[in-house]
Design an enzyme around this catalytic site. Sequence first.
Site, PDB file in Angstrom:
ATOM      1  CE1 TYR A   1      -3.885  -2.348   0.041  1.00 12.18           C
ATOM      2  CE2 TYR A   1      -2.801  -3.293   1.968  1.00 12.18           C
ATOM      3  CZ  TYR A   1      -3.687  -3.499   1.132  1.00 12.18           C
ATOM      4  OH  TYR A   1      -4.459  -4.497   1.059  1.00 12.18           O
TER       5      TYR A   1
ATOM      6  CG  HIS B   1      -9.781  -1.698  -5.086  1.00 12.06           C
ATOM      7  ND1 HIS B   1     -10.230  -2.070  -3.875  1.00 12.06           N
ATOM      8  CD2 HIS B   1     -10.775  -1.767  -6.020  1.00 12.06           C
ATOM      9  CE1 HIS B   1     -11.543  -2.518  -4.058  1.00 12.06           C
ATOM     10  NE2 HIS B   1     -11.910  -2.306  -5.211  1.00 12.06           N
TER      11      HIS B   1
END
Length: 148
Positions: free
Chosen positions: A23, A99
């Site tokens: 991430y 996302h």
Amino acid sequence: MPTVYVLNGPNLNLLGQREPEIYGRDTLADVEARCRAIAEREGFELVFRQTNNEHEMVDWIQEARQSGGVVINPAGFSYNSVPVLDALKMCEGPVVEVHISNIHKRAETEARWRAESIMSPAATGVIAGLGVAGYELAVDYVARRLKA
């Protein structure tokens, strides 16, 4: 003045700390600052929120359903939250699903279910795998739709 909601699901409060190899190191506050800069430049209000609770996300989507648009990173809600999906279906403006990671690529090395967001049918478009830049692209897209 139109309002764009940027809504974030479970565990995104730990962005920058949780699995940075997937991430990245940017925090949710960093993402919010970038989204606010676009909103200011384009002349719309921005509501930026994060929750780990499904019922709260549903309430926020219902609040946002007649706004200028919704950018949502449903995170863990992506795979099983029919209430969030149903709320998104009621939105009148554009809905962009974001996302940070490429959920389709992750399915090659992790559980296959990661590639199958049940939210996508309710979205105008989906951005996946571009890191936190996906939020900026999504907010910019909604801004363009507001001006059209």
